[in-house]
Design an enzyme around this catalytic site. Structure first.
Site, mmCIF file in Angstrom:
data_model
loop_
_atom_site.group_PDB
_atom_site.id
_atom_site.type_symbol
_atom_site.label_atom_id
_atom_site.label_comp_id
_atom_site.label_asym_id
_atom_site.label_seq_id
_atom_site.Cartn_x
_atom_site.Cartn_y
_atom_site.Cartn_z
ATOM 1 N N ASP A 1 -4.400 109.167 -71.283
ATOM 2 C CA ASP A 1 -3.899 110.393 -71.916
ATOM 3 C C ASP A 1 -5.048 111.337 -72.282
ATOM 4 O O ASP A 1 -4.866 112.302 -73.018
ATOM 5 C CB ASP A 1 -3.090 110.039 -73.179
ATOM 6 C CG ASP A 1 -3.922 109.259 -74.192
ATOM 7 O OD1 ASP A 1 -5.109 108.956 -73.911
ATOM 8 O OD2 ASP A 1 -3.391 108.946 -75.279
ATOM 9 N N GLU B 1 -7.472 110.130 -80.285
ATOM 10 C CA GLU B 1 -6.209 110.369 -79.590
ATOM 11 C C GLU B 1 -5.963 111.872 -79.454
ATOM 12 O O GLU B 1 -6.598 112.677 -80.153
ATOM 13 C CB GLU B 1 -5.066 109.735 -80.394
ATOM 14 C CG GLU B 1 -5.135 108.215 -80.479
ATOM 15 C CD GLU B 1 -4.617 107.514 -79.221
ATOM 16 O OE1 GLU B 1 -4.820 108.037 -78.104
ATOM 17 O OE2 GLU B 1 -4.018 106.430 -79.360
#
Ligand code: GLP
Length: 282
Positions: free
Chosen positions: A136, A143
């Site tokens: 991702d 993140e």
């Protein structure tokens, strides 16, 4: 960002090892930021082999772990510290004290993270940061949505990253949701950064990191702000880059003095002077 596309992970590992060696040649006590993950395995195997053969010298390097599970100590089989110990330190014959890791419990975590940042500064800053890539686009455990200026801190994993990490822990409910990671700001302060990515599963993230817009939604795109970032990708991970033809032509035409030196055993000197990633000498 400099992009090097090579046929397979083994070729990428050999190239990355030459970059590491060039940094060590310039500063034997260099501080290296080290990542865990399957991508790092061929590089660490190559570095350990070169160390055993005397083609490079990691014995004075100071290693700083990029990220770690919160509440998981270095003896746990899934610990990133243990990964680096078993894949790099032990096979290279390096003392485990050469590696430092972010660590902390409960409310002491912010102070522990600040002290980790201080240790990096006291080592003179990271000379070369080794990085893997999340599918991702995450970097370390930063993140999507992580601040581009973030420092070492506690992060909460996305459900997707936790699910993908299940093989390390056996059951998904056993995967810690909290992790400690150098921040994107920490990573951007390294003197050089080397991103490695292999396989089709990383192709979209690699393209977004290298050629997409700079955005916290793709944390690895922060490397576009880094003055000396090098992405070393295998064919599959580089398959979605729009400028692949250009990157290959840059590599083919690279002047000899800009190439990381070829390594030979027993510390024999090479003809090429050491060059930092990006081909810029300090
Ligand atoms: C993990 C780690 C990263 C690692 C990345 C890639 O989430 N936090 O430090 O670089 O994912 O892992 P792998 O190389 O196994 O694909």
């Amino acid at each position: 960002m400099e992009v090097v596309i090579l046929p397979d992970p083994a070729a990428c590992a050999r190239y990355a090892a030459r970059v590491v060696a060039s940094v060590l040649a310039e500063r034997p006590g260099a501080a290296l930021g080290v990542a865990a993950g399957s991508t790092m395995e061929p590089l660490y195997a190559e570095l350990a082999r070169l160390q055993r053969e005397g083609a490079l010298d990691l014995s004075r390097a100071e290693l700083f772990l990029l990220d770690e599970w919160a509440g998981v100590d270095g003896s746990h089989p899934a610990s990133f510290e243990r990964f680096v110990r078993e894949r790099l330190l032990a096979p290279a014959g390096l003392a485990r004290e050469r590696l430092r890791a972010p660590r902390g419990e409960g409310a002491e975590i912010p102070a522990a993270c600040a002290s980790y940042e201080r240790a990096i500064r006291e080592a003179g800053g990271i000379d070369l940061q080794l990085l893997g890539l999340g599918v991702d686009g995450h970097l370390g455990f930063n993140e999507p949505g992580s601040s581009l200026a973030s420092r070492t801190r506690l992060k909460t994993l996305t459900a997707e990253t936790a699910a993908r990490s299940t093989p390390l822990f056996g059951r998904e409910e056993d995967v810690p949701r909290h992790v400690l990671t150098m921040g994107l700001g920490t990573i951007l302060e390294s003197r050089a950064a080397l991103l490695l990515a292999f396989g089709e599963a990383k192709a979209a993230a690699a393209a977004a990191a290298v050629e997409g817009p700079l955005t916290a939604s793709v944390p690895a795109s922060a490397l576009q702000l880094h003055p000396r970032a090098l992405a070393v990708l295998d064919e599959a991970a580089g398959s979605r880059l729009l400028r692949g033809v250009y990157y290959r032509s840059v590599l083919e035409r690279k002047p000899a003095w800009q190439r990381p030196p070829e390594l030979s055993s027993a510390r024999t000197r090479t003809d090429n002077p050491p060059v930092r990633p990006g081909g810029v000498r300090r």
